[in-house]
Design a protein around this motif. Sequence first.
Motif, PDB file in Angstrom:
ATOM      1  N   ARG A 213       0.329  -1.128   0.085  1.00  0.00           N
ATOM      2  CA  ARG A 213       0.396  -0.362  -0.078  1.00  0.00           C
ATOM      3  C   ARG A 213       0.851   0.961   0.211  1.00  0.00           C
ATOM      4  NH1 ARG A 213      -4.025   1.420  -0.884  1.00  0.00           N
ATOM      5  NH2 ARG A 213      -5.363   2.534   1.306  1.00  0.00           N
ATOM      6  N   ALA A 214       2.155   1.230   0.510  1.00  0.00           N
ATOM      7  CA  ALA A 214       2.972   2.740   0.361  1.00  0.00           C
ATOM      8  C   ALA A 214       3.236   3.605  -0.735  1.00  0.00           C
ATOM      9  CB  ALA A 214       4.316   1.961   0.666  1.00  0.00           C
ATOM     10  N   PRO A 215       3.023   3.402  -1.789  1.00  0.00           N
ATOM     11  CA  PRO A 215       2.774   4.028  -3.291  1.00  0.00           C
ATOM     12  C   PRO A 215       1.510   4.323  -3.206  1.00  0.00           C
ATOM     13  CG  PRO A 215       3.845   1.939  -4.195  1.00  0.00           C
ATOM     14  CD  PRO A 215       2.792   1.500  -2.630  1.00  0.00           C
ATOM     15  N   ALA A 216       0.370   3.616  -2.872  1.00  0.00           N
ATOM     16  CA  ALA A 216      -0.984   4.599  -2.531  1.00  0.00           C
ATOM     17  C   ALA A 216      -0.616   5.742  -1.179  1.00  0.00           C
ATOM     18  CB  ALA A 216      -2.292   3.696  -2.713  1.00  0.00           C
ATOM     19  N   ILE A 217      -0.231   4.928  -0.126  1.00  0.00           N
ATOM     20  CA  ILE A 217      -0.340   6.198   0.833  1.00  0.00           C
ATOM     21  C   ILE A 217      -0.041   7.467   0.590  1.00  0.00           C
ATOM     22  CG2 ILE A 217      -0.300   5.947   3.455  1.00  0.00           C
ATOM     23  CD1 ILE A 217      -0.993   2.759   2.845  1.00  0.00           C
ATOM     24  N   ARG A 279      -8.617   1.801   8.447  1.00  0.00           N
ATOM     25  CA  ARG A 279      -8.930   2.315   8.019  1.00  0.00           C
ATOM     26  C   ARG A 279      -8.431   2.572   6.597  1.00  0.00           C
ATOM     27  NH1 ARG A 279     -10.224   5.470  12.445  1.00  0.00           N
ATOM     28  NH2 ARG A 279      -8.736   6.584  11.657  1.00  0.00           N
ATOM     29  N   VAL A 280      -6.655   2.990   6.946  1.00  0.00           N
ATOM     30  CA  VAL A 280      -6.504   3.539   6.089  1.00  0.00           C
ATOM     31  C   VAL A 280      -5.354   2.470   5.305  1.00  0.00           C
ATOM     32  CG1 VAL A 280      -4.720   4.977   4.899  1.00  0.00           C
ATOM     33  CG2 VAL A 280      -6.649   5.689   6.469  1.00  0.00           C
ATOM     34  N   LEU A 281      -4.453   1.325   6.218  1.00  0.00           N
ATOM     35  CA  LEU A 281      -3.611   0.931   5.746  1.00  0.00           C
ATOM     36  C   LEU A 281      -4.551  -0.996   5.012  1.00  0.00           C
ATOM     37  CD1 LEU A 281      -0.540  -0.381   4.903  1.00  0.00           C
ATOM     38  CD2 LEU A 281      -0.619  -0.801   7.054  1.00  0.00           C
ATOM     39  N   GLY A 282      -6.191  -0.895   5.681  1.00  0.00           N
ATOM     40  CA  GLY A 282      -6.954  -1.616   4.905  1.00  0.00           C
ATOM     41  C   GLY A 282      -5.828  -3.124   5.809  1.00  0.00           C
TER      42      GLY A 282
END
Length: 315
Positions: A213-217, A279-282
């Motif tokens: 998820r790092a690139p999207a976050i 919520r954010v990292l899923g």
Amino acid sequence: MRVLLTGSSGWLGRFLAPRLRAAGHMVTGLDVAAGADTDVIGSVADRPLVDRLFGERGIEAVIHAGALHKPDIVRYPNQAFVDVNTSGTLNLLEAAVAAKASRFVFTSTTSLMISTAIREGRGDAAMWIDETMAPLEPRNIYGVTKLAAEQLCGLIHAEHGLPIVILRTARFFPEDDDTHAEPSGENMKANELLHRRLTVHDAAAAHLAALERAPAIGFGTFIVSATTPFARDETTALKRDAPAVIARHFPDAAALYAKAGWTLPASIDRVYDSALADRVLGFRCKTSFGDVLAALRDGRPLPAEHDPSYISPKE
């Protein structure tokens, strides 16, 4: 991806490296100690070594899990913590930028959020701890250097745009607590799953989620701990009479504990809230206190790993 994993011989590394490979990644393990998943023996404080690894291995992503930890305070001087935890992190960040790596995951710690006042349990209510808590006042060199490393992550992201996810992990070490002998190791680990612990398997899974998820976050800091059953409005009651609060959520906990010869915590002084990671990292930990009770009911092995003889490979 070609992933550099630091701390590959450590407790987390031995669970994380196989999961990375199973997910299709090519892993280069770096550690100061030999291990089954360590390809290169060396320190992140060695900048020429770090630069060479990025060039020779074509590193595309970093999971920086290597560090000196709180129990190391009695074994290493303050300067060693600065060299490894802070300067070593900067070495990796700058090398990642130079190599145009696509993401960086930093294993941090909830310990840096615990001031002396929180550690001593001052106040009339349990401290509800989430990512908004400020100011942060680490109580020892471990926390100070990990917080400085987090701030370097923020600086490098701001200056270069490197996607970075910081995971402030709660406890997942297998050995006994180095400051408290009571209750026993397994009993204490079970209690801590209520408010300040996760399993090493969940810690490894969180790192895979962060890597994906790092690139999207872009940039994010997340507390990672087993989902607590408690709510903010229970903090005063938790400090005053934790067994009564636990009984509301788990009516048979006291009986199951009594049968095992265990004790529930009389008072709880802090609760880690991992809702932002959900919520954010899923990501949500699979294992919780309810799984401990289920294991006690069914006579199955406990889900929290306990090994009182565990010694860090570097020692």
